[in-house]
Design a protein around this motif. Structure first.
Motif, short mmCIF file in Angstrom:
data_model
loop_
_atom_site.label_atom_id
_atom_site.label_comp_id
_atom_site.label_asym_id
_atom_site.label_seq_id
_atom_site.Cartn_x
_atom_site.Cartn_y
_atom_site.Cartn_z
N UNK A 87 0.82 -1.25 -0.04
CA UNK A 87 -0.14 -0.06 -0.07
C UNK A 87 0.88 1.29 0.20
N UNK A 89 0.83 4.33 0.28
CA UNK A 89 0.53 5.54 1.13
C UNK A 89 0.76 5.19 2.61
N UNK A 90 1.34 3.93 2.86
CA UNK A 90 1.55 3.64 4.31
C UNK A 90 3.02 3.60 4.48
N UNK A 98 -0.99 -3.23 10.25
CA UNK A 98 -2.20 -3.68 9.50
C UNK A 98 -1.89 -5.25 9.22
N UNK A 102 -4.42 -8.41 11.02
CA UNK A 102 -5.23 -9.21 10.25
C UNK A 102 -4.64 -10.44 10.73
N UNK B 10 -8.33 -3.66 9.00
CA UNK B 10 -9.07 -3.30 7.67
C UNK B 10 -9.63 -2.15 7.48
N UNK B 12 -8.96 0.75 9.42
CA UNK B 12 -8.07 1.73 9.33
C UNK B 12 -7.39 1.85 8.00
N UNK B 13 -6.97 0.87 7.29
CA UNK B 13 -6.35 0.88 6.20
C UNK B 13 -7.16 1.63 5.21
N UNK B 99 -12.68 -9.80 5.23
CA UNK B 99 -11.94 -8.69 4.19
C UNK B 99 -12.73 -7.77 3.70
N UNK B 103 -13.04 -3.74 4.55
CA UNK B 103 -12.45 -2.71 3.32
C UNK B 103 -13.72 -1.78 3.16
#
Lengths: 239, 259
Positions: A87, A89-90, A98, A102, B10, B12-13, B99, B103
């Motif tokens: 990603x 932008x991270x 992240x 998960x 998810x 937060x992403x 997921x 999202x």
């Protein structure tokens, strides 16, 4: 030793194209298996089935004795894809937070592992920079960090040496051998025969969806006349 | 507990994704450029004419919100596939449905936070201009606009599972505009058609998302009375149920998708 991966005569087709045909393979705990073959040999399809992304058309596949698609199984598996841009932008801290989330890791555990892995993969100099500013080699290192973040028992690496400079290769090789010393089981697909020769306990060579060689490294490694490169060439040139 | 941690990661992403992109800042700046002069302008020296400025401002808020929420939603899964981040994502111990949920919830929350910002700005400017502000209608407009976004994004999210992002955005855009313009006229049209066409229009009427239920801008601009809360809540419930059906279909398709 117990089988971590057990693949029993699996086949997979995409329409008319047979990607994997009657493949049987197993991987014991603590082993490093080099999964080799040319492009289109069926390595990535096999890896995707091992990760439970889809099931084989026929045959059986199990990881730690269970269905690879089970969340419980995947808790014990780490995967690094061939090329992922992650990603953009991270930054590396946010990326690992992240993936840690998960995996159900607590924030404190994520922080501790992140510090360890950033140091271990040499990404300290990247600091808070967003991933979009990373070089390909740095992204590969971020990829390995996310794969081992939750301390998996089985590590599946798809072309892990792609884009790495010689120094980064040595560091990655050392890291893989360190994980093996900790008892982890590792399967990596690669075109890099020299890396396979330096690290693997066994090699399996795929050709047009079929397994054409599965031998311990001691039987293929170099005495000058019979090294992995020559055997690879011989296997591929044999009709 | 694990599911909660996974969902938080998810969401937060998705929030970071939206907040760190420049397009959101551009849209916010554009809205400010349109809204702020409203507080000073008195067009043609006529006091009542400022309502037309309110109308333009609210129309732009609707367009900007539609563009922000739909473009972000339509790109979630296609971007994951294009950048191959879908592989490490699916290799983690989270189900595909979770997921998707995480999202989508993240994009929705980010979009709704931007909506709240725009409406707060609108209310602030109007209060500065005039002592009387229709709070009840403003609250209904905000709630129904949130329902509209829920409806539009859920359909875009469903499309994103099997259509390219740009095509998806265009298709949903056409559906939204068509339903806003012609949705309420379909029952009138049905009466004049042949039996076959009548059945077809009836099917369209029942399946199509009724975006026209959610537009109460005129009431807010002209300070008309609020609509009954029962109707307002029923429209919002319709959006929630419709989006749940779309999400269910998206999850069903995504769980069967070969990646």
């Amino acid at each position: 030793m117990s089988s971590v991966i057990r693949i029993d005569t699996i086949s997979k087709s995409y329409g008319e194209c047979k990607a994997v045909s009657q493949l049987t393979l197993s991987l014991q705990a603590g082993e490093i298996l080099g999964f080799l073959g040319t492009n289109g040999a069926g390595k990535t399809t096999t890896i995707k089935m091992l990760l439970g992304f889809f099931a084989p058309d026929s045959g059986k596949i199990s990881v730690f004795g269970k269905d690879p698609a089970d969340a419980v199984t995947r808790q014990r598996v780490g995967f690094m894809p061939e090329t992922a841009y992650y990603y953009p932008y991270l930054n590396i801290y946010e990326l690992l937070a992240f993936y840690g989330g998960l995996c159900g890791m607590s924030p404190a555990h994520i922080r501790q592992r992140t510090e360890e892995l950033i140091e271990r993969t040499g990404l300290q100099e990247a600091g808070d920079r967003q991933l979009k500013t990373y070089s390909k080699g740095m992204l590969q290192r971020a990829g390995i960090a996310q794969a081992i973040l939750h301390d998996p028992d089985l590590l599946i690496l798809d072309e892990p040496f792609t884009g790495l400079d010689p120094l980064a290769r040595i560091h990655l090789r050392d890291l893989i051998l360190e994980l093996k010393a900790k008892g982890k089981t590792i399967l990596f697909s690669s075109h890099e025969l020299s890396e396979a020769e330096l690290m693997c306990d066994r090699v399996a060579i795929m050709k047009a969806g079929k397994l054409v060689l599965d031998k311990p490294m001691s039987e293929v490694a170099g005495d000058g006349n019979t090294n992995l490169e020559r055997i690879f060439l011989h296997v591929l040139e044999t009709p | 507990m694990n599911h909660v941690i996974q969902l938080k990661a998810l969401v937060r992403l998705s929030l970071l994704d939206l907040y760190r992109r420049k397009d959101l800042i551009v849209v916010a700046m554009l809205t400010l450029v349109v809204l702020v002069p409203m507080s000073f302008a008195t067009p043609f020296g006529v006091k009542g004419a400022s309502r037309y400025l309110n109308e333009i401002a609210l129309l732009l808020v609707w367009i900007f919100m539609l563009v922000i929420s739909m473009t972000r939603t339509a790109r979630i899964i296609p971007t994951e596939l294009e950048s191959r981040t879908i592989y490490p994502l699916l290799s983690k111990p989270a189900s595909r449905t979770l997921i998707l949920l995480g999202r989508y919830a993240g994009v929705l929350m980010a979009s709704l936070s931007v909506l709240l910002l725009f409406y707060t700005l609108y209310a602030t400017i109007n209060i500065l201009k005039s002592a009387v502000f229709p709070w009840e209608v403003w609250l209904q407009a905000l709630l129904l606009h949130a329902g509209f976004i829920l409806l539009a994004t859920s359909l875009a999210f469903l499309g994103s599972i099997f259509i390219h992002a740009d095509a998806n955005f265009s298709i949903i855009g056409i559906i939204v505009v068509s339903m806003l313009l012609y949705g309420q006229n379909i029952p009138v049209l049905i009466a004049d058609q042949t039996p076959a066409l009548r059945h077809l229009l009836k099917v369209i009427y029942w399946i199509a998302p009724h975006y026209e239920f959610f537009d109460v801008r005129t009431r807010l601009i002209h300070h008309w009375p609020a609509i009954p809360w029962l109707i307002c809540c029923a429209a919002f419930a319709y959006a929630v149920i419709y989006s749940m059906i779309c999400f269910g279909l998206a999850a069903w398709l995504f769980n069967r998708k070969k990646i």
